[in-house]
Design an enzyme around this catalytic site. Sequence first.
Site, short mmCIF file in Angstrom:
data_model
loop_
_atom_site.label_atom_id
_atom_site.label_comp_id
_atom_site.label_asym_id
_atom_site.label_seq_id
_atom_site.Cartn_x
_atom_site.Cartn_y
_atom_site.Cartn_z
N LYS A 1 0.84 -1.20 0.00
CA LYS A 1 0.00 0.00 0.00
C LYS A 1 0.88 1.25 0.00
O LYS A 1 1.79 1.40 0.82
CB LYS A 1 -0.90 0.00 1.24
CG LYS A 1 -2.10 0.91 1.14
CD LYS A 1 -2.97 0.76 2.38
CE LYS A 1 -4.25 1.55 2.28
NZ LYS A 1 -5.25 0.85 1.48
N GLU B 1 -17.54 -7.96 9.51
CA GLU B 1 -18.62 -7.36 10.29
C GLU B 1 -19.61 -8.39 10.81
O GLU B 1 -20.18 -8.22 11.90
CB GLU B 1 -19.36 -6.32 9.43
CG GLU B 1 -18.55 -5.08 9.09
CD GLU B 1 -17.58 -5.27 7.94
OE1 GLU B 1 -16.84 -4.32 7.64
OE2 GLU B 1 -17.58 -6.37 7.33
N ARG C 1 -23.57 -5.84 5.63
CA ARG C 1 -22.99 -7.17 5.52
C ARG C 1 -23.42 -8.07 6.68
O ARG C 1 -23.41 -9.29 6.57
CB ARG C 1 -21.46 -7.08 5.51
CG ARG C 1 -20.89 -6.23 4.39
CD ARG C 1 -19.41 -5.96 4.62
NE ARG C 1 -18.85 -5.11 3.57
CZ ARG C 1 -17.64 -4.55 3.64
NH1 ARG C 1 -16.88 -4.77 4.70
NH2 ARG C 1 -17.19 -3.80 2.66
#
Length: 388
Positions: free
Chosen positions: A49, A132, A160
């Site tokens: 990243k 989640e 979700r």
Amino acid sequence: MIIPTTLFDDLGFTYIGPVNGHDLNSLISVFEYVKEEKKPVLIHIRTKKGKGYAPAENNPQKFHGISSFDPITGETKKSDETYSDRFGTTLLELAKKNDKIVAITGAMPNGTGISEFPKYFKNRFFDVGIAEQHGTTLAAGFAAAGYIPVIPLYSSFLQRAYDQTLHDVCLQNLHVVFPIDRAGIVGADGETHQGIYDISYLSHMPNMSILSPSTFLELDKMLGYAVNEHNGPIAIRYPRGSVQAQSIETDFVFGQAVKIASGRDVSIVASGRMLKRAREVSDILNQRKVSCEIIALPTIKPLDEATVLATAMKTKYVVTIEDNVKIGGIGSMIATLLSEKNVGAKVKIYAFPDSPITHGTVDELDKLYGLDADSIADEISRELSGIR
């Protein structure tokens, strides 16, 4: 490089990887190769990243979602306090006084404002990663064991965990607190993150209560109530950013709507960031000699039926403004209530349509979908002229 693996082979895939995602020639070679494959292919690409930009490499969380910044130093422009910041600060203060509070995050401690929590309460902080569903069931387990789990999630991410919220939390009437960040239109976060469905998908769940603050102070009061006084599942939805309405003079009382302006021609019902919009609409209409009654809904569910019925019978014209889709939202609740009680009042719902909401700033999208103050006031003026 092709690495033998039984997992993907058993699923019928050809597995290729890991491939250096920063090596263009390697990527091209792999993609050329897999074009000839006859089976499904899974390509495992590894990247870093922020690769090539030191500030992003050194602070990947900060640069996950970024506003304008200095390209030399990587420093971002200092912003005002947000609802996320305020929630994190308030939760930390509550946790210092109540050792039953535990915080759960789905890999978003910075995004939801609770990055400071583990610095004080490491053993009461749980990052479940991008899961989640698991986080919600974990919260149910904590609640069943006598703890007070607080699981802040973006509105679009709570979707979700719909099944876990309904079956693991609501059906058991467990005391889980769901702070819903990024509720409503999200601006730069884009189409996939629009948080305009949570009122609809939570309001039909048994035992679930839904709150919506219009100021930071109201958020403080709601969170204190939700953690220390409420019994059962409860959600607090608040927008991205820092837009606040004029403070409501009365204290927050669960289940109680607040009349913040009296009028005779039209009743405007709103909550959250749209309470500010309701005041703007009222100001425009007042200049046109239209008398507006404004009803604030700090508690969306359970709906304060008595207050809503009283204002509907008074003006005979109810307008709802909400940061949610039209189907299953506040307007739908009120229309159903008036129908069931045989109250002959017109209901006009200002909300987002049943279609994907495009990318744009909050102001741009409000204008595009007719939820800006001028558009709403103009339409109410025209309809009142027809009614009269």
